[in-house]
Write a protein that holds these residues in place. Structure first.
Motif, PDB file in Angstrom:
ATOM      1  N   LEU B 468       1.179  -1.071  -0.186  1.00 36.94           N
ATOM      2  CA  LEU B 468       0.045  -0.274  -0.476  1.00 36.94           C
ATOM      3  C   LEU B 468       0.745   1.010   0.178  1.00 36.94           C
ATOM      4  O   LEU B 468       0.799   2.198  -1.024  1.00 36.94           O
ATOM      5  CB  LEU B 468      -0.806   0.402   1.300  1.00 36.94           C
ATOM      6  CG  LEU B 468      -1.515  -1.251   0.874  1.00 36.94           C
ATOM      7  CD1 LEU B 468      -2.774  -1.079   2.519  1.00 36.94           C
ATOM      8  CD2 LEU B 468      -2.944  -0.591   0.089  1.00 36.94           C
ATOM      9  N   ALA B 489      -6.492   0.391  -3.677  1.00 33.58           N
ATOM     10  CA  ALA B 489      -5.044   0.427  -2.580  1.00 33.58           C
ATOM     11  C   ALA B 489      -4.717   1.773  -2.149  1.00 33.58           C
ATOM     12  O   ALA B 489      -3.624   2.221  -1.943  1.00 33.58           O
ATOM     13  CB  ALA B 489      -3.979  -0.017  -3.282  1.00 33.58           C
ATOM     14  N   LYS B 647      -1.517  -4.777  -4.792  1.00 29.36           N
ATOM     15  CA  LYS B 647      -1.317  -3.641  -4.713  1.00 29.36           C
ATOM     16  C   LYS B 647      -0.863  -1.643  -5.190  1.00 29.36           C
ATOM     17  O   LYS B 647      -1.424  -1.183  -5.066  1.00 29.36           O
ATOM     18  CB  LYS B 647      -0.715  -3.306  -3.128  1.00 29.36           C
ATOM     19  CG  LYS B 647      -2.027  -4.343  -2.025  1.00 29.36           C
ATOM     20  CD  LYS B 647      -3.037  -3.905  -1.586  1.00 29.36           C
ATOM     21  CE  LYS B 647      -4.012  -5.872  -1.581  1.00 29.36           C
ATOM     22  NZ  LYS B 647      -3.761  -6.864  -2.458  1.00 29.36           N
TER      23      LYS B 647
END
Lengths: 355, 664
Positions: B468, B489, B647
């Motif tokens: 992230l 994300a 992500k």
């Protein structure tokens, strides 16, 4: 269910991995541009066909390369057999008898040319498969026999009884066509019999795959018989193999009554495999009448069936037959490739075989 | 990256092209692509037929492959003056091809001779198989049997000439005048044999009654002749190599010339021209700008104008076309190989190789925690690296990956005190074997498998959080601020994940009985959930702006709400699944130790030090290294691809592929 999983899980994974190594269209389209066999060989360097390089560089003999490819394909079955259960082994073994049949037919033709037609066959003798891992035919004994002793020489083979029964007809009619048909029928009869011991799902799959092959063989035979022999409709039907997928013997019987050989093959095809006609859209109208187009269409249909099998429920015998069929197609394409390059056939013409 | 557009004089174009190949840092782009519709510039016509060039090159490569030579262009070759004469090259290549073909024809005729002799051998076997038959009385399908007398003075010459055919001969009797010979030949050689007989003044006689069968010498005769011919075939094969080697310098030179033409033609195909100038364009890494500029000026004596544009200052659409150059240190190259297998990251994003390496090795170490096995794995990697000759092959790259994986397994093995499935040293962290048997030390904090499962879940949270964070940095660098906040994300997604993790931990710590304070949950989840409803509305308006056919209808609010709910569902279920997915790390680690314990138990049943026990332990270790090594490798890759890369990794980039004389 658990038994199907147990039977096919390993071989399924193994064959799928092998399928990923099959040579693709791009390989053939690139390699067919080679101008000499020496130029073609490096393409096989990182493939399972590396043995062709050494073979050619030692002998420069295309015939031996073809023989090696035949043996390579036939021995594939033995490699698979060790991973199978008894029932499937019997079925695959029955399918593999086609290689023996192929050798027998070659021997039969050579014998016929030498002893009946009095032709010279010596040049072709080295290219007959004598590998005892593939078949146990007494090849040289058969080839050396005369018309009186051929049946005795064939006695120990699967085709002995058929040969014994028909050898006089061969001598009288100076044709082995009917004997070949009888041998084919014998092969398919034993093959379909072997399918009987399979589980219903497996049986349906192999019936479907082999049924298409039978349909193709029958159309081919039916059209040729109609063109070259004057047979009654019953005699004509007698020459066909039962258990086709879409074209029953009744349909052939009906077609035989019409007695209009022109376009018969395509008509039969359209009636039974009509939805696949779209695959022939690239062919010219003139060619569409030809058996070669129907053969090409059938190859495409078989490939479609194989694709279906591969994308369906994985734990069936289908994956084994899918592999064997794909392997056969690959070997056939390699033979075409080698010959196209050796005979210096124009690239554009050769490319048509690989698209 | 910098976009370079160079204007050079037509007379300098050839020299510039060569310099570009020597520099090897320009990723070409078509001038027609960035100036579409312009009418001043035109394409440069090619002087050569690309099909002819490819044909000639392929012929040379085919010939050189016989001697395993792979020609290459050297840098010095680029500065040499080249005079291209394709027709001369064609004739030189054809000459070499025809010389090779002549030898191949010889090889083929020798092969036919072998075929004949093998036929003869088979026919003789057939006679033996059918029993002791009198060879002369039998009618053979492919054989002729002769018995005759040859004047002694002719015998030597007769032997020589008859040995040119597929035949065997036996000297039955010899006196001062004649030699009596039994001769077996193939019918196909009838004419040649008859000629030999005529010259040798052969007179046919009936076979002496004392000789009823041929002896075993026939086999030897044929074998000797086959060996002789095979030797000739080998010699011929050697001659092919010699011929190619003889032509090799010339062929290699022609190959280089052709390749050079092909490469310069490629540069031309990307360029455009006016009546007197040529425009070349492409991408160059920033740090190479000065070197490039100087080289071009030197090469053209200043008759060159170059325009530079920074990729960072371009519009979003243009930036998508910028090639990506990954500067990965060589020790991380095995991991770059894994990333290449996934996709090329978008231009401007962080190079994921170091993070991938760290995550991959940590995962692998936790799953394959055995120092002994790690050493074996690393040694296998080193050995494979030495054995595998093709350094650009996938097998070689995988072998290089085995070394750090082995090292990671050694470190984790030492941490857990595990050596070839036995806790031989004191665990620096916790003893995996003791934990699995339910006797873990409370001091280590790991008493049961649940603790190990918990550890991997926390590890997963760490990996996902890192993903992230990387995504936020990538989005910030790309100035995509809306997505930075509202992406799944993005920051709001991350906020929801962090509070989800907190709530989860709270729930577990309360023995699955309580959740955090209701009001707090409403606040920390409610606000971001409501904020996320902005995303479908913004996306709709944005699309409407660019697509006039998109209209607001009565269904639009329902569609927007549905999009919002689906997005929320994806966030909650997705993050939960991603996190729990890391429990497989514990699963594989436990399986590794359990399997080794099982083999140790089986070995103990046969006696601890007996040969059977040793065999079982060796077999067990080999099996575990093979199977578990593979599983751990695949699962680590899977976790990287699906839980980590998803992500932050936008695989829409174009790989930087500069043209150079090494281009294949």
């Amino acid at each position: 269910m658990s038994s199907a999983l147990k039977k096919y899980a390993f071989i399924n994974a193994k064959l799928r991995a092998r399928m990923s190594t099959l040579l693709n269209d791009e390989f053939f389209l690139r390699s067919v541009r080679a101008h000499t066999t020496d130029e073609l060989l490096p393409y096989f360097d990182d493939t399972r066909y590396r043995f062709l390089i050494d073979l050619y560089r030692q002998s420069a003999d295309i015939g031996l390369m073809e023989l090696a490819l035949f043996e390579h394909e036939a021995l594939e079955i033995q490699d698979i057999q060790k991973h199978l259960c008894k029932t499937e082994q019997i079925t695959v073994d029955a399918w593999g008898k086609r290689y023996e049949l192929q050798v027998f037919r070659t021997v039969l033709r050579l014998w016929f040319d030498r002893s009946i037609r009095r032709r010279k066959i010596d040049e072709l003798l080295p290219y007959v498969c004598r590998n005892t891992r593939i078949h146990c035919l007494p090849v040289d004994k058969l080839l050396a026999s005369d018309s009186n002793t051929f049946a005795d020489a064939a006695h120990s083979t699967l085709y002995g009884p058929v040969v014994k029964e028909m050898i006089h007809e061969v001598q009288e009619q100076k044709s082995i066509f009917k004997l070949e048909i009888a041998c084919d029928k014998l092969y398919y009869q034993s093959l379909f019999k072997a399918f009987d011991i399979l589980a219903p799902r497996d049986r349906d799959i192999v019936h479907s795959l082999i049924g298409i092959e039978v349909d193709m063989e029958n159309i081919n035979r039916f059209v040729r018989m109609n063109q070259f022999y004057k047979l009654t409709s019953n005699e004509l039907i007698e020459t066909l193999i039962p258990n086709g997928k879409n074209i029953s013997l009744d349909i052939f019987h009906e077609a035989a009554e019409k007695k209009e050989p022109t376009g018969l093959g395509l008509e039969l095809f359209s009636r039974t495999y009509g939805k696949y006609l779209i695959l022939s859209s690239g062919s010219s109208g003139e060619n569409r009448q030809g058996l070669s187009v129907i053969e090409k269409l059938f190859s495409l249909i078989i490939e479609e069936e194989v694709k279906k099998v591969c994308s369906g429920y994985p734990f069936t015998i289908g994956i084994i037959f899918a592999w064997l069929i794909r392997k056969h197609i690959e070997v056939r394409r390699i033979k075409t490739l080698i010959n196209a390059v050796h005979l210096k056939i124009r690239t554009e013409r050769s490319e048509m075989h690989f698209v | 990256m910098l976009k370079m557009t160079a204007l050079v004089m037509k007379s300098d174009a050839e020299t510039v092209s060569r310099k570009l190949l020597a520099l090897g840092n320009l990723h070409l782009m078509s001038v027609q692509d960035f100036e579409p519709g312009q009418k001043i510039l035109s394409k440069i016509n090619s002087e050569y037929s690309s099909a002819q060039l490819a044909e000639l090159r392929s012929k040379i490569e085919g010939l050189l492959s016989i001697t395993s030579v792979r020609p290459e262009i050297s840098k010095s070759f680029l500065s040499e003056q080249q005079d291209y004469d394709l027709s001369l090259a064609q004739s030189q290549i054809d000459k070499a091809v025809s010389e090779v073909q002549q030898i191949r024809d010889t090889q083929l005729s020798l092969q036919k001779e072998i075929g004949k002799l093998e036929d003869l051998q088979r026919q003789l076997h057939l006679i033996h198989e059918t029993g002791p038959v009198s060879v002369s009385k039998k009618t053979h399908a492919f054989l002729n049997v002769h018995t005759g007398k040859v004047p002694l003075r002719q015998y030597g010459q007769f032997r020589q000439s008859i040995e040119q055919t597929a035949s065997v001969h036996f000297l039955i009797e010899k006196n001062d005048m004649h030699a009596t010979v039994l001769l077996i030949t193939m019918k196909r050689d009838e004419k040649a044999v008859a000629a030999c007989m005529r010259i040798a003044e052969w007179s046919e006689i009936s076979l002496p009654s004392s000789l009823s069968d041929i002896d075993g010498d026939a086999e030897n005769q044929i074998q000797q002749r086959i060996s002789g011919i095979k030797k000739l075939q080998n010699d011929a094969a050697g001659k092919v190599s010699e011929t190619v080697t003889m032509h090799s310098p010339q062929l290699e030179k022609i190959w280089r010339q052709i390749r050079l033409i092909e490469l310069t033609e490629k540069i031309k195909s990307f360029s455009s021209c006016t009546s007197r100038t040529v425009i070349i364009a492409g991408w160059i890494p920033k740090e190479e700008k000065n070197k490039f500029q100087h080289s071009m000026n030197d090469m053209t004596s200043g008759r060159c104008y170059i325009e530079w544009n920074e990729a960072e200052k371009m519009s979003d659409t243009d930036r998508k076309k910028v090639p990506v150059l990954m500067r990965t240190p060589s020790f991380l190259s095995p991991f770059q190989f894994l990333i290449d297998g996934y996709a090329v990251p978008a231009y401007g994003s962080i190079n994921p190789a170091p993070f991938t390496a760290l995550a991959y090795l940590l995962m692998f170490g936790l799953m394959f925690a055995d120092a002994g096995h790690g050493i074996v794995l690393a040694l296998m990697g080193i050995a494979a690296g030495i054995i595998i000759k093709k350094k650009d092959s996938a097998s070689y790259k995988i072998s290089r990956l085995l070394i750090p994986c082995g090292a990671s397994a050694v470190i984790s093995g030492i941490l857990f005190g595990s050596w070839f499935g036995f806790p031989l040293t004191k665990a620096l962290w916790f003893n995996y074997h003791e934990v699995l048997s339910g006797h873990g030390s409370p001091a280590s904090g790991f008493e049961s498998v649940y603790d190990i499962l918990g550890l991997t879940v926390f590890f997963g949270i760490g990996v996902i959080s890192a993903g992230l964070l990387l995504n936020w940095i990538n989005l910030a660098r790309a100035k995509k601020y809306f997505l930075l906040f509202f992406d799944k994300a993005g920051i709001i997604g991350g906020w929801l994940y962090i509070w989800g993790v907190y709530s989860g931990i709270f729930f577990v710590r309360s023995a699955y009985r309580a959740l955090p304070d209701k009001d707090m949950l409403t606040l920390v989840f409610g606000i971001p959930i409501l904020l996320l409803s902005v995303k479908p509305v913004y996306e709709f308006l944005h699309e409407k702006k660019h697509n006039s056919s998109l209209k607001f209808s009565v269904y639009t609010p329902a569609i927007l709400i549905m999009n919002w709910l689906v997005e929320l569902l994806e966030i909650f279920s997705g993050y939960l699944a991603n996190t729990l997915s890391f429990m497989r790390v514990a699963g594989l680690g436990i399986a590794h130790v359990s399997l080794m314990s099982a083999f140790a138990s089986i070995a103990a049943m046969t006696g601890r030090t007996g040969p059977a026990a040793i065999v079982i332990l060796i077999f067990g270790n080999i099996l575990v290294i093979g199977m578990e090594g593979l599983s751990a490798g695949i699962q680590s890759l899977r976790l990287n691809y699906y839980e980590f890369f998803t992500k932050f990794f936008s695989g829409r980039g174009i790989a930087y592929n500069p043209i150079s004389f090494k281009t294949k």
